[in-house]
Enzyme design. Sequence first.
Site, short mmCIF file in Angstrom:
data_model
loop_
_atom_site.label_atom_id
_atom_site.label_comp_id
_atom_site.label_asym_id
_atom_site.label_seq_id
_atom_site.Cartn_x
_atom_site.Cartn_y
_atom_site.Cartn_z
N TYR A 42 18.57 -13.22 3.61
CA TYR A 42 18.57 -12.76 5.00
C TYR A 42 17.53 -13.54 5.82
O TYR A 42 17.65 -13.65 7.02
CB TYR A 42 18.21 -11.27 5.06
CG TYR A 42 19.32 -10.29 4.74
CD1 TYR A 42 20.40 -10.61 3.93
CD2 TYR A 42 19.27 -9.00 5.27
CE1 TYR A 42 21.40 -9.67 3.65
CE2 TYR A 42 20.26 -8.06 5.01
CZ TYR A 42 21.32 -8.41 4.19
OH TYR A 42 22.30 -7.48 3.92
N GLY A 43 16.52 -14.03 5.13
CA GLY A 43 15.34 -14.59 5.79
C GLY A 43 15.59 -15.79 6.68
O GLY A 43 14.78 -16.10 7.55
N CYS A 73 13.55 -4.56 2.37
CA CYS A 73 13.60 -5.96 2.81
C CYS A 73 12.77 -6.12 4.09
O CYS A 73 13.02 -5.45 5.10
CB CYS A 73 15.06 -6.32 3.07
SG CYS A 73 15.30 -7.97 3.72
N ASN A 74 11.80 -7.03 4.04
CA ASN A 74 10.94 -7.24 5.21
C ASN A 74 11.73 -7.80 6.38
O ASN A 74 11.53 -7.40 7.52
CB ASN A 74 9.81 -8.21 4.87
CG ASN A 74 8.76 -7.59 3.97
OD1 ASN A 74 7.65 -7.30 4.40
ND2 ASN A 74 9.08 -7.39 2.71
N THR A 75 12.65 -8.72 6.09
CA THR A 75 13.42 -9.34 7.18
C THR A 75 14.27 -8.27 7.88
O THR A 75 14.32 -8.21 9.11
CB THR A 75 14.33 -10.46 6.62
OG1 THR A 75 13.52 -11.34 5.83
CG2 THR A 75 14.99 -11.23 7.73
N THR A 185 9.53 -9.32 0.13
CA THR A 185 9.65 -8.59 -1.13
C THR A 185 9.16 -9.39 -2.35
O THR A 185 8.65 -8.82 -3.30
CB THR A 185 11.13 -8.23 -1.38
OG1 THR A 185 11.93 -9.38 -1.10
CG2 THR A 185 11.56 -7.07 -0.52
N HIS A 186 9.33 -10.72 -2.30
CA HIS A 186 9.00 -11.53 -3.47
C HIS A 186 7.51 -11.89 -3.58
O HIS A 186 7.05 -12.29 -4.64
CB HIS A 186 9.77 -12.85 -3.43
CG HIS A 186 11.25 -12.70 -3.61
ND1 HIS A 186 12.04 -11.95 -2.78
CD2 HIS A 186 12.08 -13.22 -4.54
CE1 HIS A 186 13.29 -12.02 -3.18
NE2 HIS A 186 13.35 -12.78 -4.25
N1 DGL Z 1 14.13 -9.54 0.87
C1 DGL Z 1 13.76 -10.59 1.80
C2 DGL Z 1 12.51 -10.17 2.58
O1 DGL Z 1 11.73 -9.34 2.15
C3 DGL Z 1 13.54 -11.91 1.10
C4 DGL Z 1 14.80 -12.55 0.59
C5 DGL Z 1 15.76 -12.92 1.72
O2 DGL Z 1 15.49 -13.89 2.46
O3 DGL Z 1 16.77 -12.22 1.86
O4 DGL Z 1 12.29 -10.66 3.65
#
Ligand code: DGL
Length: 268
Positions: A42-43, A73-75, A185-186
């Site tokens: 998603y980022g 998910c932060n995004t 998240t990572h």
């Molecule tokens: N889960 C996404 C976040 O926390 C990272 C992976 C993505 O780009 O989807 O932003």
Amino acid sequence: MDNRPIGVFDSGIGGLTVLKEIAEQLPGEDVVYFGDTARIPYGSRSKETVIRYFLQSARFLLTKNIKAIVIACNTASAMAMEEAQKEFDIPIIGVIEPGAKAAVAATKNAKIGVIGTKGTINSQSYQKTIRRLLPSAEIIGVACPLFVPIVEEGWENSDVAFMVARHYLLELKEHNIDSIVLGCTHYPALRYTIDKVFDGKVNLINPAYETAKVVKAMLKEKNMLSSKLDDGKHCFYVSDDPESFKRVGGNILKNEIEQIEKVTIEEL
Ligand code: DGL
């Protein structure tokens, strides 16, 4: 008391870091996790696309009779929180506000770094929230797009990770920031590497941990905690191959993933 499960959403597997914290802090809660593995990342996507993908995923979670949605998910938290609050009438908790609050509580010199995907950093969501809580803050946001693939390769403690981190984080070091929000998240997986870049002299804020604390406080306040005494059940849904999720996810959770199913999400 409310024994319905908590819904946890992520673009893929990274949100298991949030699930892990929830399981530790709220062991009795059932959780339904959805990872949109067919459409990750998603980022690097536009706000419009992230909102559409997130709403479809959340509608799926709602079919599982959940009592709250946690946007791990932060995004998606950065881009879709407003729409989520408009569309759904159960409590919705994102990672931005808890992460921002913890950074403000941790900083001594009001110089805060935020690292995340391009989408999260460009949305200015963390930056605006931190500024609202601490108007004098100097905030530097840095997108670190190579961090996600490095973690997914399992290279988070390698020389490659160290070199990449040193390069991305140079600006933060030069500005003498004392706290960094690990706004993806990572990234908690890279904490030892990032700590090494700063010679151990920086506070690393893990929004996953902070979010689980907020979820617990919210459920308590609304009298929505589960009354179950046994360990909660966790079930998993993904939009792509369940096998690889099962393998990598089991490593993150340090627990075997048993109940997992693939779902078609596009038409929701
Ligand atoms: N889960 C996404 C976040 O926390 C990272 C992976 C993505 O780009 O989807 O932003």
